[in-house]
Design a protein around this motif. Structure first.
Motif, PDB file in Angstrom:
ATOM      1  N   ALA A  30       0.854  -1.187   0.000  1.00 41.93           N
ATOM      2  CA  ALA A  30       0.000   0.000   0.000  1.00 41.93           C
ATOM      3  C   ALA A  30       0.887   1.233   0.000  1.00 41.93           C
ATOM      4  O   ALA A  30       2.067   1.183   0.357  1.00 41.93           O
ATOM      5  CB  ALA A  30      -0.919   0.017   1.219  1.00 41.93           C
ATOM      6  N   GLU A  86      -7.244  -1.666  -4.792  1.00 40.92           N
ATOM      7  CA  GLU A  86      -8.279  -0.896  -4.095  1.00 40.92           C
ATOM      8  C   GLU A  86      -7.761   0.519  -3.890  1.00 40.92           C
ATOM      9  O   GLU A  86      -6.550   0.734  -3.841  1.00 40.92           O
ATOM     10  CB  GLU A  86      -8.580  -1.495  -2.723  1.00 40.92           C
ATOM     11  N   ARG A  88      -8.615   4.361  -1.671  1.00 39.50           N
ATOM     12  CA  ARG A  88      -9.343   5.109  -0.638  1.00 39.50           C
ATOM     13  C   ARG A  88      -8.839   6.543  -0.664  1.00 39.50           C
ATOM     14  O   ARG A  88      -7.677   6.798  -0.955  1.00 39.50           O
ATOM     15  CB  ARG A  88      -9.111   4.536   0.754  1.00 39.50           C
ATOM     16  N   ARG A  99      -3.928   0.211  -2.670  1.00 37.47           N
ATOM     17  CA  ARG A  99      -3.521  -1.077  -2.108  1.00 37.47           C
ATOM     18  C   ARG A  99      -3.529  -2.085  -3.244  1.00 37.47           C
ATOM     19  O   ARG A  99      -4.485  -2.131  -4.025  1.00 37.47           O
ATOM     20  CB  ARG A  99      -4.505  -1.521  -1.036  1.00 37.47           C
ATOM     21  N   GLU A 101      -2.863  -6.278  -4.161  1.00 37.80           N
ATOM     22  CA  GLU A 101      -2.642  -7.657  -3.720  1.00 37.80           C
ATOM     23  C   GLU A 101      -2.353  -8.489  -4.959  1.00 37.80           C
ATOM     24  O   GLU A 101      -3.095  -8.440  -5.934  1.00 37.80           O
ATOM     25  CB  GLU A 101      -3.872  -8.192  -3.007  1.00 37.80           C
ATOM     26  N   CYS A 161      -2.170   3.367   7.743  1.00 35.39           N
ATOM     27  CA  CYS A 161      -2.748   2.724   6.561  1.00 35.39           C
ATOM     28  C   CYS A 161      -4.217   2.330   6.802  1.00 35.39           C
ATOM     29  O   CYS A 161      -4.530   1.748   7.838  1.00 35.39           O
ATOM     30  CB  CYS A 161      -1.935   1.498   6.207  1.00 35.39           C
ATOM     31  N   TRP A 163      -5.790  -0.008   5.440  1.00 30.93           N
ATOM     32  CA  TRP A 163      -5.943  -1.455   5.360  1.00 30.93           C
ATOM     33  C   TRP A 163      -4.952  -2.097   6.322  1.00 30.93           C
ATOM     34  O   TRP A 163      -3.771  -1.796   6.301  1.00 30.93           O
ATOM     35  CB  TRP A 163      -5.644  -1.977   3.962  1.00 30.93           C
ATOM     36  N   GLN A 164      -5.410  -3.018   7.118  1.00 30.44           N
ATOM     37  CA  GLN A 164      -4.526  -3.789   7.990  1.00 30.44           C
ATOM     38  C   GLN A 164      -4.711  -5.253   7.630  1.00 30.44           C
ATOM     39  O   GLN A 164      -5.832  -5.745   7.556  1.00 30.44           O
ATOM     40  CB  GLN A 164      -4.838  -3.538   9.459  1.00 30.44           C
ATOM     41  N   GLU A 165      -3.642  -5.937   7.391  1.00 28.61           N
ATOM     42  CA  GLU A 165      -3.694  -7.345   6.970  1.00 28.61           C
ATOM     43  C   GLU A 165      -3.738  -8.252   8.186  1.00 28.61           C
ATOM     44  O   GLU A 165      -3.174  -7.998   9.192  1.00 28.61           O
ATOM     45  CB  GLU A 165      -2.483  -7.682   6.088  1.00 28.61           C
TER      46      GLU A 165
END
Length: 165
Positions: A30, A86, A88, A99, A101, A161, A163-165
């Motif tokens: 990201a 993605e 944001r 982000r 993947e 961030c 997004w957190q994985e």
């Protein structure tokens, strides 16, 4: 510590992965583009004179992942199975986030592909918004997650961030 991309004489080389067993590989990266107020306003209201910046950035990110072997000199060209992107927008901090993947079943990881996807996507976003202003800053871009291979799962937290994985 031995650097794998150097031969015994210290010269750059592509790592031979032929003896490695294929495993499921996945990487997530990201990053963001820091925007000036004018660019943030343009993004919030549809993008500006060049059209939809998010669609262009997402397509560029996928293309970046697919072309990593052409861009990073010692990276292997890989038959990617999936690339998802993605986005944001954080209007309060004026950050446009991407982000990526990337995954495959293979002998080497896809970290470089995920990082390249985000980097190229952010550059495309910059390109789409520069008609409004050049006062933008690319990055940072970080690896959030790597799965598969000898080291297994590696996960890095990034407090800011979305997004957190």
């Amino acid at each position: 510590m031995t650097l794998t991309h150097l031969d015994p004489e210290g010269r750059p080389r592509m790592v031979d992965v032929s003896a490695k067993a294929p495993t499921r590989r996945r990487a997530v990266a990201a990053g963001y583009l820091a925007l000036c107020p004018e660019c943030a306003e343009a993004l919030a209201t549809g993008g500006g004179p060049k059209g939809d910046p998010w669609s262009t950035a997402r397509i560029a990110a996928v293309l970046g992942a697919k072309r990593t072997g052409d861009l990073i000199p010692l990276a292997h060209p890989l038959p990617l199975e999936a690339v998802t992107v993605e986005h944001r927008f954080d209007p309060a901090l004026r950050r446009a986030w991407l982000r990526a993947e990337v995954s495959l079943e293979g002998r080497t990881g896809v970290e470089m592909e995920a990082l390249t996807a985000v980097s190229v996507g952010l550059l495309a976003l910059y390109d789409m918004l520069k008609a409004v202003s050049h006062r933008m800053e690319v990055g940072p871009v970080r690896l959030l997650l790597k799965e598969g291979g000898r080291r297994g799962r590696i996960q890095e937290a990034w407090e800011d961030c979305p997004w957190q994985e």
